[in-house]
Each structure stands twice: as structure tokens, then as C-alpha cells.
Design a protein around this motif. Sequence first.
Motif, short mmCIF file in Angstrom:
data_model
loop_
_atom_site.label_atom_id
_atom_site.label_comp_id
_atom_site.label_asym_id
_atom_site.label_seq_id
_atom_site.Cartn_x
_atom_site.Cartn_y
_atom_site.Cartn_z
N ASN A 92 -5.39 8.55 -9.21
CA ASN A 92 -4.60 9.10 -10.31
C ASN A 92 -5.37 8.86 -11.62
OD1 ASN A 92 -2.74 9.54 -12.45
ND2 ASN A 92 -1.02 9.20 -11.05
N PRO A 93 -5.88 9.93 -12.26
CA PRO A 93 -6.71 9.73 -13.45
C PRO A 93 -5.96 9.16 -14.64
CG PRO A 93 -6.23 12.06 -13.11
CD PRO A 93 -5.75 11.34 -11.89
N ASP A 94 -4.63 9.14 -14.56
CA ASP A 94 -3.83 8.62 -15.67
C ASP A 94 -3.53 7.12 -15.53
OD1 ASP A 94 -2.56 9.30 -18.13
OD2 ASP A 94 -0.61 9.06 -17.16
N PHE A 95 -4.00 6.53 -14.44
CA PHE A 95 -3.80 5.10 -14.21
C PHE A 95 -5.05 4.31 -14.60
CE2 PHE A 95 -0.60 5.43 -10.39
CZ PHE A 95 0.30 6.05 -11.23
N THR A 96 -4.84 3.06 -14.96
CA THR A 96 -5.92 2.10 -15.07
C THR A 96 -5.74 1.08 -13.95
OG1 THR A 96 -6.10 2.31 -17.47
CG2 THR A 96 -7.02 0.33 -16.48
N ALA A 97 -6.66 1.06 -13.01
CA ALA A 97 -6.58 0.15 -11.87
C ALA A 97 -7.65 -0.92 -12.01
CB ALA A 97 -6.75 0.91 -10.56
N MET A 98 -7.22 -2.18 -12.04
CA MET A 98 -8.15 -3.31 -12.13
C MET A 98 -8.06 -4.12 -10.85
SD MET A 98 -7.60 -4.63 -16.06
CE MET A 98 -5.85 -4.26 -16.16
N GLU B 230 0.83 -1.21 0.00
CA GLU B 230 0.00 0.00 0.00
C GLU B 230 0.87 1.26 0.00
OE1 GLU B 230 -2.79 -0.46 3.23
OE2 GLU B 230 -3.30 -2.48 2.54
N ALA B 231 1.99 1.21 0.70
CA ALA B 231 2.93 2.34 0.68
C ALA B 231 3.52 2.52 -0.72
CB ALA B 231 4.04 2.13 1.70
N VAL B 232 3.79 1.41 -1.41
CA VAL B 232 4.28 1.49 -2.79
C VAL B 232 3.23 2.15 -3.68
CG1 VAL B 232 5.04 0.15 -4.80
CG2 VAL B 232 5.76 -0.54 -2.51
N ALA B 233 1.96 1.80 -3.48
CA ALA B 233 0.88 2.41 -4.26
C ALA B 233 0.86 3.92 -4.08
CB ALA B 233 -0.46 1.79 -3.87
N ALA C 242 -6.15 -0.60 -4.82
CA ALA C 242 -7.04 -0.17 -5.90
C ALA C 242 -7.60 1.22 -5.62
CB ALA C 242 -8.17 -1.17 -6.09
N SER C 243 -7.97 1.45 -4.37
CA SER C 243 -8.52 2.76 -3.99
C SER C 243 -7.48 3.86 -4.15
CB SER C 243 -9.02 2.71 -2.55
OG SER C 243 -9.50 3.97 -2.13
N ILE C 244 -6.24 3.58 -3.72
CA ILE C 244 -5.16 4.57 -3.84
C ILE C 244 -4.86 4.85 -5.31
CG2 ILE C 244 -2.70 4.95 -3.43
CD1 ILE C 244 -3.08 3.16 -0.87
N LYS D 123 2.98 8.07 -14.33
CA LYS D 123 1.86 8.24 -15.25
C LYS D 123 1.74 7.00 -16.12
CE LYS D 123 4.74 10.85 -18.52
NZ LYS D 123 4.91 12.15 -19.22
N GLY D 124 0.51 6.76 -16.56
CA GLY D 124 0.26 5.70 -17.51
C GLY D 124 0.41 4.29 -17.00
N LEU D 125 0.33 4.06 -15.70
CA LEU D 125 0.46 2.69 -15.18
C LEU D 125 -0.84 1.91 -15.36
CD1 LEU D 125 2.44 3.18 -11.82
CD2 LEU D 125 3.34 2.67 -14.10
N ARG D 126 -0.68 0.60 -15.56
CA ARG D 126 -1.81 -0.32 -15.61
C ARG D 126 -1.60 -1.31 -14.47
NH1 ARG D 126 -2.73 3.38 -18.15
NH2 ARG D 126 -3.41 3.57 -20.32
N VAL D 127 -2.49 -1.29 -13.49
CA VAL D 127 -2.29 -2.03 -12.24
C VAL D 127 -3.39 -3.05 -12.03
CG1 VAL D 127 -2.03 -1.83 -9.74
CG2 VAL D 127 -1.16 -0.01 -11.23
N ILE D 128 -2.99 -4.27 -11.71
CA ILE D 128 -3.92 -5.35 -11.36
C ILE D 128 -3.62 -5.76 -9.93
CG2 ILE D 128 -4.73 -7.67 -11.92
CD1 ILE D 128 -3.31 -7.00 -14.77
N THR D 129 -4.60 -5.71 -9.06
CA THR D 129 -4.34 -5.98 -7.64
C THR D 129 -5.49 -6.75 -7.01
OG1 THR D 129 -3.79 -4.94 -5.50
CG2 THR D 129 -5.36 -3.76 -6.93
N ASN D 130 -5.16 -7.50 -5.98
CA ASN D 130 -6.18 -8.16 -5.14
C ASN D 130 -6.26 -7.49 -3.78
OD1 ASN D 130 -3.62 -9.16 -4.30
ND2 ASN D 130 -4.58 -10.98 -3.41
#
Length: 255
Positions: free
Chosen positions: A133-139, A104-107, A127-129, A115-122
Amino acid sequence: MSRSPRHDKILQLVRENGFMPIEELARLLDVTPQTIRRDINQLCEANLLRRYHGGAALGNSVENEDYFARKGKFQSEKAHIADMIARSIPDHASLFMSIGTTIEAVAQALTATHKGLRVITNNIHVASIMSTNPDFTAMITSGTVRASDGGITGVATLDFINQFKVDYAIIGVSGIESDGSLLDFDYREVRVAQAMMNNARHRYLAADHSKFGRNALVRMGHISEFHTVFTDSMPPEPVSKLLEEHSVRLVLSEA
């Protein structure tokens, strides 16, 4: 808490014997019982030992600490580790991010700088953090949400992760044994972390110093399976040797 060589020796003696009396530790380490009591209190605060009348034994290997207690510990150390990881991740990369307060600290660090990161997390907190950032895609994965810490696990979680091949997996861990074994408390969480590792081109392990020597029930894998280990102080000598032998890069935070 910064671990001293004496702390590492105490942990070694307790692991070898199961229980060590304070007087015996003081004799073997040539210090006063008062010094040993202080050391044991510090190791108990880090959840590495449990104190009993007259001595100490290993910490709880069956159940992890409460989430909010973990989140409140070693905040500065986790932030420094997170900054080092963020510097190693390029913009426009794809990531798996696992469960854990260090992750979570890394997030937080990535959200502030990239910018431009695509993140997949459980991890619902990650995901909330990331979603700020509007430039991220969080799944966020499907699966069953664990009420204690917002972690998501289960067969559906594995199925979701196995659909992807990402650039980086950033994984946390509950304990690291001197033989390099990586340990955690929940076998379902372990299976998810293993799936992330298997589907990533680069594997990053994030672990503050308290994880070295900590006991837990479930084996996640071996430290040699990672490309880079990020931590805040030099690991114990046996672990350092393993990293060197297996050409695993060690990155120490600049705290």
C-alpha cells in the motif's frame, strides 16, 4: 473446528489429570467411546491435545506447530477477526504489529481498506504485506530473523520498539489459560510483545478459538492487560468472567 462445551470439559479434565483414558472420559461425560475419540481427534487437529494409545494428554508446550501448518488452519476465522480489528482502527493511526498468522491476516485487511497508517512490526510477512500500500509507512525492526516464520527478535528489536509510542498494539498469542494467562513458545518473542504493549495507548489481542486452553511454555502476561480481545467464538466461562471483571471489551467476529 467449533469448540463445544464437551470439548472444554475434556480439556479441563486432561489439564487436571495430565492424562485421561478414553473410557474414563466417556464414562464421566456420559457419551460413547467413539464420540470421545472423535472429539480427541478434533482437539488434536487444533493442537490442543496429543493422542496416545488409549487416551489423550495436553498438546506440546515446548515447540509451536510448523508455520505453514498454522497458516493453513482457521483461515476463515482469522479473516473475520482481522476484518473486525480493521474496523476498529482509524485511518492515519500508528501501530505495532507482532508475530503470528492472525496478525498477518490483520495486515491484509488493513492494506485493503485503510490509508495513512504508520506500522512498526517485527514480522517480515506483515512488513511485506503493508509495503504494497503506497499510502502506508512500514517500518521493520532490527534484530535476528527467525527462519521458521520470519519473526524478528533480540535485544536490537527491543531497543528499536522502545523508541516509539504508538496508538495501537495488535498482538497475537499461542495459548490462553483459564486463569487468563497468555502463553507463547519463545521467550524472546514474548519480550518483544511486552515491549509493544508497554509502548501503546491501546492494546488489542487477536486470538481465534483454538488458542483458548492451548498449552505453551512462556508466560507473556494476563488477558486483563488488554483493552480489547478479538476472537471468533465465546471464550470459556472462566475467561469470559475475567474479561467482565476487568472491563476488557470482547469483540466476536461476525462469522
